[in-house]
Design an enzyme around this catalytic site. Sequence first.
Site, mmCIF file in Angstrom:
data_model
loop_
_atom_site.group_PDB
_atom_site.id
_atom_site.type_symbol
_atom_site.label_atom_id
_atom_site.label_comp_id
_atom_site.label_asym_id
_atom_site.label_seq_id
_atom_site.Cartn_x
_atom_site.Cartn_y
_atom_site.Cartn_z
ATOM 1 N N ARG A 1 -9.379 -11.818 -3.309
ATOM 2 C CA ARG A 1 -10.219 -10.619 -3.310
ATOM 3 C C ARG A 1 -10.464 -10.135 -4.737
ATOM 4 O O ARG A 1 -9.544 -10.106 -5.558
ATOM 5 C CB ARG A 1 -9.545 -9.521 -2.481
ATOM 6 C CG ARG A 1 -10.412 -8.301 -2.218
ATOM 7 C CD ARG A 1 -9.681 -7.302 -1.351
ATOM 8 N NE ARG A 1 -8.581 -6.661 -2.078
ATOM 9 C CZ ARG A 1 -8.053 -5.491 -1.737
ATOM 10 N NH1 ARG A 1 -8.508 -4.842 -0.680
ATOM 11 N NH2 ARG A 1 -7.053 -4.970 -2.434
ATOM 12 N N TYR B 1 -6.464 6.348 -6.338
ATOM 13 C CA TYR B 1 -5.865 5.410 -7.300
ATOM 14 C C TYR B 1 -6.649 4.109 -7.412
ATOM 15 O O TYR B 1 -6.325 3.273 -8.255
ATOM 16 C CB TYR B 1 -4.406 5.114 -6.933
ATOM 17 C CG TYR B 1 -4.167 4.708 -5.498
ATOM 18 C CD1 TYR B 1 -4.400 3.419 -5.056
ATOM 19 C CD2 TYR B 1 -3.679 5.640 -4.590
ATOM 20 C CE1 TYR B 1 -4.174 3.060 -3.738
ATOM 21 C CE2 TYR B 1 -3.447 5.294 -3.269
ATOM 22 C CZ TYR B 1 -3.700 4.002 -2.852
ATOM 23 O OH TYR B 1 -3.478 3.652 -1.537
ATOM 24 N N LYS B 2 -7.676 3.946 -6.589
ATOM 25 C CA LYS B 2 -8.487 2.721 -6.664
ATOM 26 C C LYS B 2 -9.641 2.941 -7.643
ATOM 27 O O LYS B 2 -9.436 3.008 -8.845
ATOM 28 C CB LYS B 2 -8.970 2.335 -5.275
ATOM 29 C CG LYS B 2 -7.847 2.080 -4.260
ATOM 30 C CD LYS B 2 -8.422 1.701 -2.905
ATOM 31 C CE LYS B 2 -7.352 1.622 -1.826
ATOM 32 N NZ LYS B 2 -6.383 0.533 -2.043
ATOM 33 N N ASP C 1 -12.511 7.005 6.698
ATOM 34 C CA ASP C 1 -11.602 6.719 5.596
ATOM 35 C C ASP C 1 -12.448 6.143 4.459
ATOM 36 O O ASP C 1 -13.104 5.114 4.628
ATOM 37 C CB ASP C 1 -10.522 5.726 6.043
ATOM 38 C CG ASP C 1 -9.490 5.453 4.953
ATOM 39 O OD1 ASP C 1 -9.820 5.577 3.763
ATOM 40 O OD2 ASP C 1 -8.352 5.074 5.302
ATOM 41 N N PHE D 1 -7.569 -0.567 7.827
ATOM 42 C CA PHE D 1 -6.335 -0.782 7.075
ATOM 43 C C PHE D 1 -5.155 -0.454 7.980
ATOM 44 O O PHE D 1 -5.142 0.590 8.643
ATOM 45 C CB PHE D 1 -6.306 0.095 5.819
ATOM 46 C CG PHE D 1 -5.285 -0.345 4.832
ATOM 47 C CD1 PHE D 1 -5.440 -1.540 4.144
ATOM 48 C CD2 PHE D 1 -4.144 0.402 4.598
ATOM 49 C CE1 PHE D 1 -4.489 -1.975 3.230
ATOM 50 C CE2 PHE D 1 -3.181 -0.023 3.688
ATOM 51 C CZ PHE D 1 -3.349 -1.211 3.005
#
Length: 388
Positions: A347, A200-201, A175, A104
């Site tokens: 996605r 938060y995912k 990560d 990312f």
Amino acid sequence: MFHLPEGVIYLDGNSLGPLPKATPEKVGSMLTQEWGDMLITGWNKADWMGQPARIGDRIGKLIGAPAGYVVMGDTLSIKVYQAVASALELNQSRKVVLSDNGNFPTDLYMVDGLLKSLNNGHELRLADPENVEAELSEEIAVLMLTEVDYRTGRKHDMKTITEKAHALGIIVIWDLAHSAGAVEVDLTACDADFAVGCTYKYLNGGPGAPAFIYVAPKHQNNIRPALSGWMGHASPFAFDLDYQAGAGIERMRVGTPPVIALTALEASLDIWDMVSMADVRAKSIQLCDLFISEVEARCPNLELASPRDGNNRGSQVSFKFEHAYAGMQALIANGVIGDFRAPNSMRFGFTPLYIDEDDVVGAATILERVINEKLWDNPQYQTRSRVT
């Protein structure tokens, strides 16, 4: 147990998890009974001060970390910075940080900024994801990887890569942004040095929910926290002008805990306490496999960008499409929420806590109509918003 709008199939929990129904009451109670009634005494009476470690232990159960080795706070970008800075000091004779070009971007930005600030001859080196193992060498100080690729869902073999890196004296950082709550993770068995992640995912902590950091037992009392915040001090309320690092994982705390946000996260973790990651992972693979099968049968113009083998994939599926952004906007307008990732990927995330087979088939049916009837070919779907 989740608030999901009527008529919506939500396949974007890999970007922002939905609201647990218990969250408003839990947060409301904290606001009125703790902040409201206790005022500043809530730091002691409600143990706000211990919240980052207490919740860190709950996250630890989901990622194979024992109690006392995970702490909450700040953002994922901050935790990346902390981990890399500390790892470099553990390997000072080496100057290379290795990552992959599928990582990312913010992780890479944080490392690049850190190395420029150090101004000591360090280098950030990027490999293709499939070539990371071949690029390992004794000149590398730190290997920093995101286990699950945010674009395609491609999954690194954490245990194998960590073992090979350690054999060459490399410190390894993982990560877990797209892993925690999505795939089985065992940091202890993999002997990871550091791990970071957001909540938060898949963990449904809410927009901007605080991040976490894990430090292996062998490093906890040896690392120097680059961000020497007062909450990481051994005695923060002694107000000593000289920094003395706290014991163990406490030294990786930085600023004042975001108590309201951490309380929201606790409501979601109450749900996670009811399930096993093994069951979640098995169901996730089934749902993703079903989606791939349905979409490929219905939409021959879409190209699978994710690994076909579920064992090599996170809990998401991406398809390439020339008009991917417009296609996703049309899909959202027709009741299926996924997201777009540049340059050409649609996605979709799958969380078995609130997604089932009917949702998968329903989403594929609507996607079929959007693509084959060219619903995406409408000017209203062409203009890109700030968040894609």
